[in-house]
Design an enzyme around this catalytic site. Sequence first.
Site, PDB file in Angstrom:
ATOM      1  N   ASP A  16       7.225  18.728  23.821  1.00 28.61           N
ATOM      2  CA  ASP A  16       8.003  18.075  22.770  1.00 28.61           C
ATOM      3  C   ASP A  16       9.471  17.934  23.180  1.00 28.61           C
ATOM      4  O   ASP A  16       9.990  18.777  23.915  1.00 28.61           O
ATOM      5  CB  ASP A  16       7.881  18.927  21.494  1.00 28.61           C
ATOM      6  CG  ASP A  16       8.302  18.159  20.249  1.00 28.61           C
ATOM      7  OD1 ASP A  16       8.513  16.935  20.338  1.00 28.61           O
ATOM      8  OD2 ASP A  16       8.424  18.797  19.191  1.00 28.61           O
ATOM      9  N   ASN A  64      -0.162  10.145  16.962  1.00 24.84           N
ATOM     10  CA  ASN A  64       0.867   9.392  17.695  1.00 24.84           C
ATOM     11  C   ASN A  64       0.715   7.873  17.552  1.00 24.84           C
ATOM     12  O   ASN A  64       1.647   7.120  17.838  1.00 24.84           O
ATOM     13  CB  ASN A  64       0.902   9.773  19.177  1.00 24.84           C
ATOM     14  CG  ASN A  64       1.549  11.121  19.450  1.00 24.84           C
ATOM     15  OD1 ASN A  64       1.249  11.792  20.425  1.00 24.84           O
ATOM     16  ND2 ASN A  64       2.464  11.545  18.567  1.00 24.84           N
TER      17      ASN A  64
HETATM   18  C1  FPP Z   1       6.895  14.454  22.402  1.00 24.27           C
HETATM   19  O1  FPP Z   1       8.228  14.050  22.472  1.00 24.27           O
HETATM   20  C2  FPP Z   1       6.126  13.899  23.482  1.00 24.27           C
HETATM   21  C3  FPP Z   1       5.094  13.015  23.327  1.00 24.27           C
HETATM   22  C4  FPP Z   1       4.660  12.482  22.037  1.00 24.27           C
HETATM   23  C5  FPP Z   1       4.354  12.504  24.480  1.00 24.27           C
HETATM   24  C6  FPP Z   1       4.201  13.438  25.630  1.00 24.27           C
HETATM   25  C7  FPP Z   1       3.940  12.621  26.801  1.00 24.27           C
HETATM   26  C8  FPP Z   1       4.449  12.772  28.037  1.00 24.27           C
HETATM   27  C9  FPP Z   1       5.258  13.909  28.466  1.00 24.27           C
HETATM   28  C10 FPP Z   1       4.199  11.732  29.031  1.00 24.27           C
HETATM   29  C11 FPP Z   1       2.781  11.396  29.276  1.00 24.27           C
HETATM   30  C12 FPP Z   1       2.016  12.480  29.929  1.00 24.27           C
HETATM   31  C13 FPP Z   1       1.184  12.334  30.978  1.00 24.27           C
HETATM   32  C14 FPP Z   1       0.280  13.460  31.367  1.00 24.27           C
HETATM   33  C15 FPP Z   1       1.121  11.096  31.764  1.00 24.27           C
HETATM   34  P1  FPP Z   1       8.842  13.275  21.242  1.00 24.27           P
HETATM   35  O2  FPP Z   1       8.849  11.840  21.558  1.00 24.27           O
HETATM   36  O3  FPP Z   1       8.117  13.642  19.987  1.00 24.27           O
HETATM   37  O4  FPP Z   1      10.286  13.856  21.224  1.00 24.27           O
HETATM   38  P2  FPP Z   1      11.254  14.010  19.964  1.00 24.27           P
HETATM   39  O5  FPP Z   1      10.560  14.967  19.013  1.00 24.27           O
HETATM   40  O6  FPP Z   1      12.492  14.572  20.571  1.00 24.27           O
HETATM   41  O7  FPP Z   1      11.442  12.636  19.398  1.00 24.27           O
END
Ligand code: FPP
Length: 227
Positions: A16, A64
Amino acid sequence: MSEADSRARHVAIIMDGNGRWAKRRHLPRAMGHRQGVEAVRRLVRSLEGTGIECLTLYAFSSENWKRSEDEVDDLMDLMRKFIKSDLPEFIANDVKLHILGDWRALAPDIVAMLEDALEKTSGGSRTIAVALNYGGQAEIVHAARAAAAQGEITQESIEANLFSAGLPPLDLLIRTSGEVRLSNFLLWQAAYAEMLFVDTLWPDFTPEHLQQALDDFTNRERRFGGR
Ligand code: FPP
């Protein structure tokens, strides 16, 4: 407990903080996700010697889809690029891919790439499990239905039908970015897992942070309900 017993074999991470990482730098959210993939890559490369047999990563939850179409497209594109660029490395490093979730509902080209990757990595000895279009409550419903169709519903029959069937029991669950909740991740599997919530934003998470988490785990006393 011996050193080997107190080692984390299965670690899961709620990655996250990509959005906040980007926002702090006045960059688009997509850049945060891109750096998030770099953090994944660094970690996968650092697994040898950690004792970890399975690393499970929450890459895309069933919730998501509520994000903007642009952001969902960015995440799917990153997935395509990651599989394409890193599959040879997975194979070379004896890494086996496992997927949790309703991943067959993703775009057909991604499903085909994942099927190919599953097949080509099937001989690997260390597992990277990626949760894709995953929700923990839906997983339990799915497993309970399958168990009922096969006979009696028991703890064992449900467990045998979870997406995680065959993986080692979950030892340690880490969430980055300071949020303290499970967000529908591995609800069943986390029953006796140790939890670690760290303030680091996911793109800044390094193999050193993982090693600290493993050291922290080794020092905890797990009683599994006993004394
Ligand atoms: C949360 O950060 C992250 C996600 C919803 C996606 C996680 C995906 C990756 C790290 C990349 C894809 C992975 C692979 C294995 C190719 P957020 O966007 O919720 O952050 P925030 O809470 O700060 O807005």
